[in-house]
Write a protein that holds these residues in place. Structure first.
Motif: not given
Length: 614
Positions: A158-168, A217-228
């Protein structure tokens, strides 16, 4: 960048080719192979830290071999991560930062370096540092980028989800509340109020776009999840669309150049250096994903950007649903488009016309559909208001620029641009021009110009086709300059020229009658005005007689009127004006009043000479 130091001993390893060796005098009793690298180590430090290595060493059967050889080719992060793990096991000084903590955390999980084997083990240390990383925007971005190298493990932990929530959360919050330049670009304000960027031209940290470049600079899958995630946290649609436009311009080379036939130069859209162009199939998938992420709210994405995306979608042969989505979005805000952007080259397999007329037809249809829905919802269309007792419309000299009016002007310009194409068939030209209703054009000079260009480029049209084409314009709504041009235009059918002269004469007489009425009202309290009223009645009677006379000429049963006859009629009209001038002077009107009158009617010496052919 935040850092965390672990260990207390000096460097204890050195590299020989593809082999890491310990500088201690003790002979290594275990060899760990990770990829092409070999680590000559000792069992004791490893057994005390890693559950996986403890199990592998205990299960290893050496046979005749003296040392234990283990293979860890699947360790997350590869040899670089395992090197840091080895130094941690030997208590050698290492430094954790946002670039290595994710791989090291995943490697520690893979090697089962939990508190069950040693207090303050690597899992606990990396977790504590990750929490510190998530508190900083820049470090969180770097950590999220490194998740690409260990994607399955980072996802499981869950590193990605925690990182994305922090950035969002940080992107949705007010950057001014943090007290630090989250965007990394500071701006100093000079004495005259002009900002001086210390970076390369980006906006200050307080702007709404301070995070656009960082996440690009993020890849499309990570960028998409961050936008969502940002959408889930109620990020404004305008900001979401802004980030998507920045991201698309970075990865789609076609958006950074002008594809119009007029200008073959390359336009630099954003200040960042674009990445190397991906393959055509990757670009197609990328474009379709970006279009799917665009907020549904109208106007959040610029029409110029949407038209660029549509042009690129045609080049990449994106799926029809994607192109239809873009056409609907463009149609909904067509009044914000520019003519140059609408000139989309025809990229179909069967190229007939220079520009994609069918695409433009669909876009305008979407616009009209939206206008009809608004009208059905209670917003009335600004139809033509007719004067009481007369057939002429009352035209506002300064009409409000409604979306419909702006689109009408835009389409007139578009028709004039595509009209010279000899392959453009008459039905397509007519169909595109007829979509815009008559009331949307305060003046028909634009559509007249487009028709004239089309007639000039298609001299083979029959008289019937020319008349059919000219029905697209309203002769009553041509300006004096357009009427003067049309009266001498040999490309127009004779019937249309007669109509132009008729309506121009009628407009002149109506203006004269109106001027008499205003003059009479102004002089009402200064003396008798019986003569003026008598003259006004005479003019009104002359107007009605002229209408009856000209309508007889419009009857199909009447023989066509020659050009000389038309010029004779104009000459008679000029004589009548001259006679009226003399009568007005006899009534005591000053010369200045007559000058005002002539300017009001639009008659000057130059105009008379032009119409009469002198």
């Amino acid at each position: 960048m935040a850092t965390m130091k672990l260990g207390s001993k000096a460097e204890a390893f050195y590299l020989e080719g593809q082999t890491w060796k310990c500088v201690t005098e003790l002979v290594s009793d275990v060899v760990v192979e990770v990829g092409e690298m070999s680590f000559h180590l000792h069992k004791f430090p490893l057994l005390n830290k890693s559950g996986l290595l403890q199990k592998m060493i205990s299960e290893f059967h050496s046979g005749e071999e003296k040392s234990c050889i283990l293979q860890l080719h699947e360790v997350p992060g590869g040899a670089k991560s395992f090197e840091l793990v080895t130094k941690f096991c030997y208590d050698v000084k290492i430094e954790l930062n946002a670039l290595n903590v994710v791989c090291l955390r995943c490697a520690a999980e893979y090697l089962r370096m939990t508190e069950d084997y040693a207090e303050g083990n690597l899992i606990a240390q990396t977790e504590n540092f990750l929490n510190e990383v998530f508190g900083n925007w820049k470090d969180s971005i770097k950590a999220l980028e490194t998740c690409e190298d260990v994607l399955p493990y980072a996802e499981e932990l869950h590193i990605i989800s925690r990182c994305i929530n922090s950035l969002a959360s940080k992107a949705c919050a007010d950057p001014g509340l943090f007290g630090w330049p989250v965007g990394g670009k500071s701006t100093s304000v000079l004495w005259n109020g002009i900002g001086n960027n210390s970076g390369d031209g980006h906006k200050s940290a307080g702007g709404v776009d301070w995070w656009y470049e960082d996440i690009s600079f993020l890849s499309l899958p990570l960028f998409k999840r961050l936008i969502q995630a940002m959408e889930a946290k109620a990020m404004k649609p305008e900001n979401i669309a802004g980030a998507l436009m920045f991201y698309a311009r970075r990865f789609l080379p076609g958006l950074t150049r002008n594809s119009s036939f007029r200008d073959g130069t390359t336009a630099r859209i954003n200040p960042t250096t674009p990445v190397s162009a991906p393959s055509e199939s990757d670009q197609r998938v990328f474009l379709e994903e970006i279009v799917g992420l665009l907020p549904a709210k109208k106007g959040v994405a610029s029409t110029k950007f949407l038209l660029g995306m549509l042009r690129t979608a045609m080049i990449l042969h994106a799926n029809p649903l994607c192109r239809e989505n873009l056409e609907k979005r463009i149609g909904a805000q067509l009044d914000d488009a520019s003519l140059e952007d609408l000139l989309i080259p025809n990229l179909g397999y069967s190229v007939e016309t220079l520009y994609d007329i069918d695409c433009m037809q669909r876009i305008v249809d979407h616009f009209m559909m939206g206008e009809q829905l608004q009208t059905a919802g209670g917003v009335a269309s600004p139809g033509i208001v007719e004067e009481e007792g007369g057939p002429l419309p009352l035209m506002d000299p300064t009409p409000s620029l409604t979306p419909m009016t702006m689109v009408a002007k835009l389409m007139d310009g578009y028709l004039a641009e595509v009209a010279p194409d000899v392959n453009l068939k008459l039905p397509k030209f007519q169909s595109l021009a007829a979509v815009i209703p008559d009331y949307a054009r305060p003046l028909d000079d634009g559509i007249y110009r487009a028709i004239d260009i089309y007639l000039k480029s298609h001299p083979w049209l029959t008289e019937s086709e020319r008349e059919q084409l000219c029905r697209l314009m309203n002769c009553q709504k041509l300006s004096l300059e357009a009427c003067t041009h049309a009266a001498q235009n040999e490309r127009l059918p004779l019937r249309v020229v007669v109509q132009v002269l008729f309506f121009e004469q009628l407009r002149l007489r109506t203006s004269i009658a109106s001027w008499f009425f205003v003059s009479d009202s102004m002089d009402n309290s200064h003396g008798p005005h019986t003569n003026l009223m008598l003259h006004k009645n005479n003019v009104d009677g002359a107007i009605q007689a002229e209408i009856t006379h000209e309508q007889q000429h419009k009857d199909d049963s009447c023989p066509p009127v020659g050009v000389e006859d038309m010029r004779l009629r104009v000459s008679e009209l000029e004589k009548e004006c001259s006679s009226m001038k003399q009568e007005i002077n006899k009534l005591g009107k000053t010369k200045s009043s007559w000058n005002i009158f002539t300017r009001k009617c639009g008659f000057g010496v130059k105009a008379q000479d032009t119409v009469s052919g002198k």
